[in-house]
Design a protein around this motif. Structure first.
Motif, PDB file in Angstrom:
ATOM      1  N   LEU A   2       0.833  -1.213   0.000  1.00  0.00           N
ATOM      2  CA  LEU A   2       0.000   0.000   0.000  1.00  0.00           C
ATOM      3  C   LEU A   2       0.862   1.256   0.000  1.00  0.00           C
ATOM      4  O   LEU A   2       0.559   2.231  -0.694  1.00  0.00           O
ATOM      5  N   ASN A   3       1.951   1.245   0.775  1.00  0.00           N
ATOM      6  CA  ASN A   3       2.872   2.391   0.775  1.00  0.00           C
ATOM      7  C   ASN A   3       3.519   2.575  -0.588  1.00  0.00           C
ATOM      8  O   ASN A   3       3.676   3.702  -1.066  1.00  0.00           O
TER       9      ASN A   3
ATOM     10  N   ALA B   2       3.061   5.842  -3.027  1.00  0.00           N
ATOM     11  CA  ALA B   2       4.184   6.615  -3.594  1.00  0.00           C
ATOM     12  C   ALA B   2       4.027   6.747  -5.103  1.00  0.00           C
ATOM     13  O   ALA B   2       4.233   7.837  -5.663  1.00  0.00           O
ATOM     14  N   VAL B   3       3.645   5.664  -5.769  1.00  0.00           N
ATOM     15  CA  VAL B   3       3.442   5.711  -7.217  1.00  0.00           C
ATOM     16  C   VAL B   3       2.312   6.677  -7.560  1.00  0.00           C
ATOM     17  O   VAL B   3       2.442   7.515  -8.470  1.00  0.00           O
ATOM     18  N   ALA B   4       1.202   6.595  -6.835  1.00  0.00           N
ATOM     19  CA  ALA B   4       0.067   7.489  -7.092  1.00  0.00           C
ATOM     20  C   ALA B   4       0.466   8.953  -6.872  1.00  0.00           C
ATOM     21  O   ALA B   4       0.047   9.839  -7.635  1.00  0.00           O
TER      22      ALA B   4
ATOM     23  N   PHE C 207      -4.124   1.890   4.175  1.00  0.00           N
ATOM     24  CA  PHE C 207      -2.903   1.615   4.928  1.00  0.00           C
ATOM     25  C   PHE C 207      -3.129   1.870   6.414  1.00  0.00           C
ATOM     26  O   PHE C 207      -2.744   1.048   7.256  1.00  0.00           O
ATOM     27  N   LEU C 208      -3.733   2.996   6.742  1.00  0.00           N
ATOM     28  CA  LEU C 208      -3.935   3.353   8.147  1.00  0.00           C
ATOM     29  C   LEU C 208      -4.782   2.305   8.868  1.00  0.00           C
ATOM     30  O   LEU C 208      -4.450   1.877   9.977  1.00  0.00           O
TER      31      LEU C 208
ATOM     32  N   GLY D  72       8.507   3.986   4.586  1.00  0.00           N
ATOM     33  CA  GLY D  72       7.709   2.889   5.125  1.00  0.00           C
ATOM     34  C   GLY D  72       8.056   1.569   4.461  1.00  0.00           C
ATOM     35  O   GLY D  72       8.164   0.527   5.110  1.00  0.00           O
ATOM     36  N   VAL D  73       8.263   1.610   3.158  1.00  0.00           N
ATOM     37  CA  VAL D  73       8.639   0.409   2.406  1.00  0.00           C
ATOM     38  C   VAL D  73      10.056  -0.026   2.784  1.00  0.00           C
ATOM     39  O   VAL D  73      10.318  -1.218   3.013  1.00  0.00           O
TER      40      VAL D  73
END
Length: 193
Positions: free
Chosen positions: A65-66, A70-72, A102-103, A179-180
């Motif tokens: 999800l992180n 990032a891509v988005a 994610f949260l 995060g990744v």
């Protein structure tokens, strides 16, 4: 006087009473990280018997999800640089949705599963904790930044939106990417199963 952007892309919401929204958004920007901290540090209060065994896949999902967030964010940045507001909105809406997922996933995992400790040593340990510290510190700030940036966009306050987005974008991107990285650094130390 309205700008071309305002004419082509009218606000989704009416601005309303900014003071009221500032209090609500600022409150959420404080309450959400505090609730996450409570759920993280006081696991026993909300523990569901046996849930941890079913949630062990969530750290990998959170990293995915992180990554997608990032891509988005990068896609959204690209589109706004190309002045493609509709595509920018879609990409940033996707980033917001992924961040919300994610949260929820993060809270579900950390409220039920015992913390995993990093086992690396030396310089790698220092790098890990530096990344973790900056990641967590900026993640706390990101909630409020994202909410205000989204509010200004949805209410057509594009000058304010651009001003705060200059801060939100790099902070949110950093939090997503670190995060990744933190996940991959600690992944070898997660318990098997």
């Amino acid at each position: 006087m309205t700008t071309a952007t305002e004419q082509l892309h009218p606000p989704v919401l009416e601005p309303g009473d900014y003071t009221k929204y500032k209090i609500i958004l600022g409150g959420l920007g404080v309450i959400v990280p505090v609730l996450v901290a409570i759920l993280f540090y006081y696991k026993g209060i909300f523990q569901i018997q046996g849930a941890d065994a079913h949630l062990r896949f969530l750290p990998a999902l959170n990293a995915a999800l992180n990554s997608l967030t990032a891509v988005a964010l990068l896609v959204g940045y690209y589109f706004i640089r190309q002045q493609n507001v509709l595509a920018h909105r879609a990409a940033m809406g996707t980033a917001f949705g992924l961040g919300a997922l994610f949260l929820v996933s993060y809270v579900a995992y950390h409220s039920q599963v015992a913390s995993t400790h990093f086992g690396g040593t030396g310089a790698l340990r220092a790098v890990y904790f530096l990344l973790l510290l900056t990641h967590i510190s900026l993640a706390v700030v990101t909630v409020a930044l994202v909410l205000f940036t989204l509010y200004f966009a949805l209410t057509g306050q594009y000058t304010k939106h651009k001003r705060i987005a200059r801060w939100t974008f790099p902070v949110w991107l950093y939090v997503s990417i670190t995060g990744v990285i933190v996940y991959f650094m600690i992944a070898p130390y997660y318990p098997a199963g």
